[in-house]
Write an enzyme that holds these catalytic residues in place. Structure first.
Site, PDB file in Angstrom:
ATOM      1  N   ASP A  58       0.863  -1.185   0.000  1.00  0.00           N
ATOM      2  CA  ASP A  58       0.000   0.000   0.000  1.00  0.00           C
ATOM      3  C   ASP A  58       0.901   1.238   0.000  1.00  0.00           C
ATOM      4  O   ASP A  58       1.760   1.380   0.874  1.00  0.00           O
ATOM      5  CB  ASP A  58      -0.903  -0.026   1.248  1.00  0.00           C
ATOM      6  CG  ASP A  58      -1.985   1.047   1.185  1.00  0.00           C
ATOM      7  OD1 ASP A  58      -1.715   2.149   0.645  1.00  0.00           O
ATOM      8  OD2 ASP A  58      -3.101   0.779   1.676  1.00  0.00           O
ATOM      9  N   LEU A  59       0.666   2.120  -0.944  1.00  0.00           N
ATOM     10  CA  LEU A  59       1.513   3.317  -1.081  1.00  0.00           C
ATOM     11  C   LEU A  59       1.459   4.213   0.143  1.00  0.00           C
ATOM     12  O   LEU A  59       2.343   5.052   0.337  1.00  0.00           O
ATOM     13  CB  LEU A  59       1.077   4.132  -2.309  1.00  0.00           C
ATOM     14  CG  LEU A  59       1.269   3.473  -3.678  1.00  0.00           C
ATOM     15  CD1 LEU A  59       0.473   4.213  -4.746  1.00  0.00           C
ATOM     16  CD2 LEU A  59       2.739   3.432  -4.037  1.00  0.00           C
ATOM     17  N   GLY A  79       1.044   3.389  -9.800  1.00  0.00           N
ATOM     18  CA  GLY A  79       0.051   3.187  -8.741  1.00  0.00           C
ATOM     19  C   GLY A  79      -0.578   4.497  -8.302  1.00  0.00           C
ATOM     20  O   GLY A  79       0.046   5.552  -8.373  1.00  0.00           O
ATOM     21  N   SER A 118      -0.013  13.269 -15.732  1.00  0.00           N
ATOM     22  CA  SER A 118      -1.198  13.209 -16.597  1.00  0.00           C
ATOM     23  C   SER A 118      -1.394  14.521 -17.347  1.00  0.00           C
ATOM     24  O   SER A 118      -0.980  15.594 -16.878  1.00  0.00           O
ATOM     25  CB  SER A 118      -2.422  12.935 -15.722  1.00  0.00           C
ATOM     26  OG  SER A 118      -3.606  13.102 -16.467  1.00  0.00           O
ATOM     27  N   HIS A 120      -3.947  15.949 -17.266  1.00  0.00           N
ATOM     28  CA  HIS A 120      -4.827  16.760 -16.423  1.00  0.00           C
ATOM     29  C   HIS A 120      -4.045  17.736 -15.539  1.00  0.00           C
ATOM     30  O   HIS A 120      -4.650  18.585 -14.886  1.00  0.00           O
ATOM     31  CB  HIS A 120      -5.779  15.860 -15.633  1.00  0.00           C
ATOM     32  CG  HIS A 120      -6.656  15.093 -16.573  1.00  0.00           C
ATOM     33  ND1 HIS A 120      -7.639  15.699 -17.317  1.00  0.00           N
ATOM     34  CD2 HIS A 120      -6.622  13.795 -16.975  1.00  0.00           C
ATOM     35  CE1 HIS A 120      -8.205  14.805 -18.123  1.00  0.00           C
ATOM     36  NE2 HIS A 120      -7.606  13.632 -17.923  1.00  0.00           N
ATOM     37  N   TYR A 143      -7.503  15.806  -8.943  1.00  0.00           N
ATOM     38  CA  TYR A 143      -6.596  14.782  -9.481  1.00  0.00           C
ATOM     39  C   TYR A 143      -5.433  15.448 -10.236  1.00  0.00           C
ATOM     40  O   TYR A 143      -4.262  15.104 -10.023  1.00  0.00           O
ATOM     41  CB  TYR A 143      -7.412  13.862 -10.393  1.00  0.00           C
ATOM     42  CG  TYR A 143      -6.599  12.983 -11.305  1.00  0.00           C
ATOM     43  CD1 TYR A 143      -5.814  11.945 -10.803  1.00  0.00           C
ATOM     44  CD2 TYR A 143      -6.614  13.180 -12.697  1.00  0.00           C
ATOM     45  CE1 TYR A 143      -5.069  11.135 -11.655  1.00  0.00           C
ATOM     46  CE2 TYR A 143      -5.887  12.372 -13.541  1.00  0.00           C
ATOM     47  CZ  TYR A 143      -5.113  11.355 -13.018  1.00  0.00           C
ATOM     48  OH  TYR A 143      -4.369  10.556 -13.857  1.00  0.00           O
ATOM     49  N   LYS A 147      -1.215  15.666  -9.593  1.00  0.00           N
ATOM     50  CA  LYS A 147      -0.141  15.344 -10.547  1.00  0.00           C
ATOM     51  C   LYS A 147       0.883  16.484 -10.598  1.00  0.00           C
ATOM     52  O   LYS A 147       2.078  16.243 -10.755  1.00  0.00           O
ATOM     53  CB  LYS A 147      -0.731  15.076 -11.934  1.00  0.00           C
ATOM     54  CG  LYS A 147      -1.580  13.809 -11.999  1.00  0.00           C
ATOM     55  CD  LYS A 147      -0.787  12.563 -11.626  1.00  0.00           C
ATOM     56  CE  LYS A 147      -1.569  11.283 -11.830  1.00  0.00           C
ATOM     57  NZ  LYS A 147      -0.830  10.073 -11.454  1.00  0.00           N
ATOM     58  N   ARG A 181     -11.756  13.094 -28.650  1.00  0.00           N
ATOM     59  CA  ARG A 181     -10.621  13.761 -27.991  1.00  0.00           C
ATOM     60  C   ARG A 181      -9.382  12.861 -27.982  1.00  0.00           C
ATOM     61  O   ARG A 181      -8.261  13.311 -28.213  1.00  0.00           O
ATOM     62  CB  ARG A 181     -11.027  14.127 -26.563  1.00  0.00           C
ATOM     63  CG  ARG A 181      -9.890  14.604 -25.699  1.00  0.00           C
ATOM     64  CD  ARG A 181     -10.382  14.969 -24.306  1.00  0.00           C
ATOM     65  NE  ARG A 181      -9.265  15.123 -23.400  1.00  0.00           N
ATOM     66  CZ  ARG A 181      -8.689  14.124 -22.752  1.00  0.00           C
ATOM     67  NH1 ARG A 181      -9.121  12.871 -22.891  1.00  0.00           N
ATOM     68  NH2 ARG A 181      -7.669  14.358 -21.948  1.00  0.00           N
TER      69      ARG A 181
HETATM   70  P1  NAI Z   1      -5.639   2.340 -12.861  1.00  0.00           P
HETATM   71  O1  NAI Z   1      -6.601   3.039 -11.974  1.00  0.00           O
HETATM   72  O2  NAI Z   1      -6.157   1.325 -13.803  1.00  0.00           O
HETATM   73  O3  NAI Z   1      -4.501   1.653 -11.970  1.00  0.00           O
HETATM   74  C1  NAI Z   1      -3.995   2.253 -10.805  1.00  0.00           C
HETATM   75  C2  NAI Z   1      -3.605   1.151  -9.856  1.00  0.00           C
HETATM   76  O4  NAI Z   1      -3.093   1.776  -8.666  1.00  0.00           O
HETATM   77  C3  NAI Z   1      -4.784   0.249  -9.451  1.00  0.00           C
HETATM   78  O5  NAI Z   1      -4.506  -1.090  -9.793  1.00  0.00           O
HETATM   79  C4  NAI Z   1      -4.901   0.457  -7.948  1.00  0.00           C
HETATM   80  O6  NAI Z   1      -5.223  -0.728  -7.229  1.00  0.00           O
HETATM   81  C5  NAI Z   1      -3.508   0.967  -7.574  1.00  0.00           C
HETATM   82  N1  NAI Z   1      -3.561   1.756  -6.337  1.00  0.00           N
HETATM   83  C6  NAI Z   1      -4.462   2.729  -6.003  1.00  0.00           C
HETATM   84  N2  NAI Z   1      -4.235   3.153  -4.752  1.00  0.00           N
HETATM   85  C7  NAI Z   1      -3.165   2.453  -4.285  1.00  0.00           C
HETATM   86  C8  NAI Z   1      -2.469   2.451  -3.055  1.00  0.00           C
HETATM   87  N3  NAI Z   1      -2.815   3.244  -2.030  1.00  0.00           N
HETATM   88  N4  NAI Z   1      -1.431   1.600  -2.922  1.00  0.00           N
HETATM   89  C9  NAI Z   1      -1.068   0.787  -3.937  1.00  0.00           C
HETATM   90  N5  NAI Z   1      -1.694   0.742  -5.131  1.00  0.00           N
HETATM   91  C10 NAI Z   1      -2.743   1.572  -5.294  1.00  0.00           C
HETATM   92  O7  NAI Z   1      -4.818   3.473 -13.651  1.00  0.00           O
HETATM   93  P2  NAI Z   1      -4.076   3.372 -15.056  1.00  0.00           P
HETATM   94  O8  NAI Z   1      -5.006   3.825 -16.105  1.00  0.00           O
HETATM   95  O9  NAI Z   1      -3.384   2.084 -15.187  1.00  0.00           O
HETATM   96  O10 NAI Z   1      -3.003   4.543 -14.877  1.00  0.00           O
HETATM   97  C11 NAI Z   1      -1.775   4.304 -14.221  1.00  0.00           C
HETATM   98  C12 NAI Z   1      -1.164   5.646 -13.821  1.00  0.00           C
HETATM   99  O11 NAI Z   1      -1.029   6.453 -14.978  1.00  0.00           O
HETATM  100  C13 NAI Z   1      -2.007   6.438 -12.820  1.00  0.00           C
HETATM  101  O12 NAI Z   1      -1.147   7.116 -11.948  1.00  0.00           O
HETATM  102  C14 NAI Z   1      -2.736   7.440 -13.691  1.00  0.00           C
HETATM  103  O13 NAI Z   1      -3.017   8.617 -12.979  1.00  0.00           O
HETATM  104  C15 NAI Z   1      -1.705   7.681 -14.808  1.00  0.00           C
HETATM  105  N6  NAI Z   1      -2.339   8.060 -16.055  1.00  0.00           N
HETATM  106  C16 NAI Z   1      -3.019   7.114 -16.805  1.00  0.00           C
HETATM  107  C17 NAI Z   1      -3.598   7.473 -18.005  1.00  0.00           C
HETATM  108  C18 NAI Z   1      -4.274   6.477 -18.893  1.00  0.00           C
HETATM  109  O14 NAI Z   1      -4.711   6.902 -19.967  1.00  0.00           O
HETATM  110  N7  NAI Z   1      -4.382   5.184 -18.538  1.00  0.00           N
HETATM  111  C19 NAI Z   1      -3.558   8.875 -18.471  1.00  0.00           C
HETATM  112  C20 NAI Z   1      -2.835   9.767 -17.601  1.00  0.00           C
HETATM  113  C21 NAI Z   1      -2.248   9.356 -16.441  1.00  0.00           C
HETATM  114  C1  15L Z   2      -5.999  10.291 -17.030  1.00  0.00           C
HETATM  115  O1  15L Z   2      -5.209  10.921 -16.339  1.00  0.00           O
HETATM  116  C2  15L Z   2      -6.681   9.093 -16.509  1.00  0.00           C
HETATM  117  O2  15L Z   2      -5.869   8.340 -15.661  1.00  0.00           O
HETATM  118  C3  15L Z   2      -7.253   8.194 -17.601  1.00  0.00           C
HETATM  119  O3  15L Z   2      -8.175   7.294 -17.015  1.00  0.00           O
HETATM  120  C4  15L Z   2      -7.900   9.026 -18.692  1.00  0.00           C
HETATM  121  O4  15L Z   2      -9.001   9.725 -18.144  1.00  0.00           O
HETATM  122  C5  15L Z   2      -6.906   9.999 -19.257  1.00  0.00           C
HETATM  123  O5  15L Z   2      -6.350  10.808 -18.232  1.00  0.00           O
HETATM  124  C6  15L Z   2      -7.480  10.927 -20.330  1.00  0.00           C
HETATM  125  O6  15L Z   2      -7.397  12.144 -20.170  1.00  0.00           O
HETATM  126  O7  15L Z   2      -7.967  10.410 -21.341  1.00  0.00           O
END
Ligand code: NAI
Ligand code: 15L
Length: 278
Positions: A58-59, A79, A118, A120, A143, A147, A181
């Protein structure tokens, strides 16, 4: 001398946080060529492939993160809370969690971190504005604010303690663009892996900001300040254009979700008002 004349050898350890998430799952089984040991971590155990090992953590628990990062190497930090959410959730996963991540990295001798920032963090810039790494942040959500904080933490730990980071402002990293988008913001998993390879192998990384988008026809971002990394995205969202445009034929150019780079996040209510948007 070009930065890749003397590439770094395979690293001893590569720790992937958020390994159960969208990006972590897509990376499963695909990083073995980069490190002797691949450690996958999330809140609970994750399935592994080949030589990968699973280490839940856990982070919000600094001692547990120190144990996870013991042995140094590099970290891919995916994470945390990945969309808008009530402040309490952002506070724990992205503010406390990010501090713990960098503090554990410093204390345990981690050399490099990929910080998954991100779009964002800059979401309230208009789509017509082409941004580079020097653009001011304009977060579109709590959020996005988290970041911006994470980016500042990455730079602080680089400048003061020498922990190198790649600050990756990811657009939309999914198997395919989900809406119009994302024709501009989409980043393929293959382009993500190409960037991770450049990050791990670069003889010197520093602390660059990189916008994470594929070689899409529509481009909002300029990565020239990180050109020394030699990352050249190769995929494009164009093959989905006709389908996504047919699904969303009449977008109002003055609506905040269309006008600004952050899309729908720019039009969301405050997450601590009634309801939980995540
Ligand atoms: P996701 O939500 O699918 O995965 C995030 C993971 O972090 C989850 O498996 C969750 O269990 C874990 N997590 C959450 N809280 C935690 C904690 N306290 N301790 C340990 N683990 C924890 O997100 P995704 O889409 O895989 O994105 C990964 C990263 O990239 C995130 O930081 C997200 O903000 C960033 N990101 C993702 C984008 C995308 O398009 N997928 C776009 C922009 C940023
Ligand atoms: C993010 O930062 C999110 O993690 C992802 O779920 C998408 O919403 C992405 O940005 C986006 O802007 O498409």
């Amino acid at each position: 001398m070009a930065v890749f004349d003397t590439p770094r050898p395979r690293v001893s350890r590569l720790v992937v946080t958020g390994a159960a998430g969208v990006i972590g799952t897509a990376l499963r089984g695909r990083l073995g060529h980069l490190a002797e040991e691949i450690v996958l971590s999330d809140l609970a155990d994750v399935a592994t492939e080949g030589a990968e090992i699973s280490r839940p953590c856990d982070l919000t628990d600094l001692a547990a993160l120190r144990a996870l990062l013991r042995g140094g190497g590099d970290v891919l930090h995916f994470g945390g809370q990945s969309v808008e959410a009530p402040f309490e959730r952002i506070l724990n996963a992205n503010l406390i969690g990010l501090y713990n991540l960098y503090e554990a990295a410093r204390l345990e001798g981690v050399r490099r971190v990929l910080f998954a920032s991100s779009n964002h963090a800059i979401g309230f810039h208009e789509r017509e504005t082409r941004l580079d790494a020097s653009a001011p942040t304009r977060p579109d959500s709590l959020y996005g604010v988290s970041k911006v904080y994470g980016e500042a933490m990455a730079r602080f730990y680089h400048d003061k303690f020498g922990v190198e980071s790649l600050i990756l402002r990811i657009g939309s990293c999914f198997p395919e663009p989900k809406d119009r988008r994302m024709l501009a913001t989409w980043m393929s998993v293959e382009d993500m892996i190409r960037l991770i390879e450049r990050m791990v192998r670069a003889p010197k990384l520093g602390c660059p900001i990189v916008y994470g988008a594929s070689a899409n026809a529509e481009q909002w971002w300029d990565n020239r300040e990180a050109a020394y990394l030699g990352w050249t995205p190769q995929d494009s969202s164009e093959r989905w254009r006709a389908a996504r445009e047919a699904e969303q034929p009449d977008l109002d150019p003055d609506a905040p979700e269309v006008r600004f780079q952050g899309g729908a996040f720019c039009a969301m209510p405050h997450p601590d008002d009634a309801g939980d948007p995540s």
